[in-house]
Design an enzyme around this catalytic site. Structure first.
Site, PDB file in Angstrom:
ATOM      1  N   HIS A 219     -11.989 -26.065  29.117  1.00  0.00           N
ATOM      2  CA  HIS A 219     -11.065 -24.928  29.199  1.00  0.00           C
ATOM      3  C   HIS A 219     -11.477 -23.979  30.323  1.00  0.00           C
ATOM      4  O   HIS A 219     -10.629 -23.536  31.111  1.00  0.00           O
ATOM      5  CB  HIS A 219     -11.033 -24.177  27.872  1.00  0.00           C
ATOM      6  CG  HIS A 219     -10.258 -22.893  27.922  1.00  0.00           C
ATOM      7  ND1 HIS A 219      -8.891 -22.839  27.736  1.00  0.00           N
ATOM      8  CD2 HIS A 219     -10.650 -21.612  28.160  1.00  0.00           C
ATOM      9  CE1 HIS A 219      -8.476 -21.593  27.849  1.00  0.00           C
ATOM     10  NE2 HIS A 219      -9.534 -20.816  28.106  1.00  0.00           N
ATOM     11  N   GLU A 220     -12.768 -23.663  30.393  1.00  0.00           N
ATOM     12  CA  GLU A 220     -13.234 -22.775  31.466  1.00  0.00           C
ATOM     13  C   GLU A 220     -13.048 -23.429  32.828  1.00  0.00           C
ATOM     14  O   GLU A 220     -12.744 -22.753  33.813  1.00  0.00           O
ATOM     15  CB  GLU A 220     -14.697 -22.398  31.237  1.00  0.00           C
ATOM     16  CG  GLU A 220     -14.960 -21.625  29.945  1.00  0.00           C
ATOM     17  CD  GLU A 220     -14.067 -20.404  29.780  1.00  0.00           C
ATOM     18  OE1 GLU A 220     -13.696 -19.787  30.803  1.00  0.00           O
ATOM     19  OE2 GLU A 220     -13.723 -20.066  28.637  1.00  0.00           O
TER      20      GLU A 220
ATOM     21  N   HIS B  38      -9.689 -22.765  34.169  1.00  0.00           N
ATOM     22  CA  HIS B  38      -9.545 -21.515  34.924  1.00  0.00           C
ATOM     23  C   HIS B  38      -9.984 -21.710  36.374  1.00  0.00           C
ATOM     24  O   HIS B  38      -9.376 -21.151  37.296  1.00  0.00           O
ATOM     25  CB  HIS B  38     -10.370 -20.406  34.277  1.00  0.00           C
ATOM     26  CG  HIS B  38      -9.815 -19.912  32.984  1.00  0.00           C
ATOM     27  ND1 HIS B  38      -8.504 -19.499  32.852  1.00  0.00           N
ATOM     28  CD2 HIS B  38     -10.383 -19.740  31.763  1.00  0.00           C
ATOM     29  CE1 HIS B  38      -8.286 -19.102  31.607  1.00  0.00           C
ATOM     30  NE2 HIS B  38      -9.413 -19.246  30.923  1.00  0.00           N
TER      31      HIS B  38
END
Length: 238
Positions: A104-105, A108
């Site tokens: 998920h990071e 980004h």
């Protein structure tokens, strides 16, 4: 009777209670979901750090560093420093949950690399939102104590500042959901997780996204409460 509801009785405080319940429920849900899937070790036996490094390399992102940080579920990506930080519960864990959070990071970081517009908008709103969060309540309270147009102006300025904090949270929602979408696609195509493990990671990321939704709802309820309380005060001053 500052707000017209009596000194000790404020029915609008129900908004605060509802917001707190929603936020606490979302927080408890994400922690329990993460804990559940943190007990399930990935078949590929890669750590969160290894997963992040692999994803960044596979996406041809070579200017982002990966580091471990203290805390629990404090994972984040900083687009200014190009640093992806993974918490202790993620960095060295080989669980499905940890790999999902790390991915998920990375999502980004991918957003940053491709110039994802909502991420840019959110970054531009950070200073405004921080100022709004700090100054909104003092401005409103000072304005409520001053009669006439000057007081009304300060109240309205405070409400506008608080609205900026709410706007920041609204813009955050598509950023977080899109990062999770990118993460799940990468995990599905990259082979870091098996077909059976990807739905587990999806549940973890969905639970995490709910915390942002809960925060936005809680802030909206607080904004409505402030408008009800001090909007009435404004009308009496004018």
């Amino acid at each position: 009777m500052l707000y017209g509801y009596g000194m000790f009785y404020d029915p609008t405080f129900l908004f605060v209670i509802i917001g707190m319940v929603i936020s606490m429920g979302a927080s408890a849900y994400v922690k329990s979901t993460f804990h559940k899937y943190d007990q399930i070790k990935s078949k590929n036996q890669v750590t969160g750090t290894q997963a992040a490094e692999y994803i960044l390399q596979s996406q041809r992102i070579h200017n982002v560093g990966v580091q471990g940080i203290a805390g629990d579920l404090t994972d984040n990506y900083n687009s200014q420093t190009k640093m992806l930080s993974l918490s202790q519960a993620t960095a060295q864990s080989i669980s499905v949950a940890a790999i999902g959070v790390a991915a998920h990071e990375c999502g980004h970081a991918v957003q940053d690399a491709v110039g994802y517009a909502p991420l840019k908008i959110r970054a531009s709103l950070v200073p405004v939102a921080n100022i709004g969060s700090s100054l909104s309540i003092p401005l409103i309270l000072i304005g409520a104590l001053i009669s006439g147009s000057s007081g009304a102006f300060l109240v309205n300025l405070g409400l506008l500042a608080f609205s900026m904090a709410f706007l920041f949270q609204i813009v955050t929602l598509p950023v977080e959901f899109n990062a999770s979408k990118r993460a799940l696609q990468i995990l599905s195509e990259g082979g870091l997780l098996t077909k059976e493990e990807v739905p587990m990671a999806r549940r973890v990321l969905f639970a995490a996204a709910l915390t942002y939704v809960a925060a936005a709802v809680a802030t909206l309820l607080q904004l409505v409460r402030l408008i009800i309380l001090f909007g009435n005060n404004n009308r009496r001053n004018n």
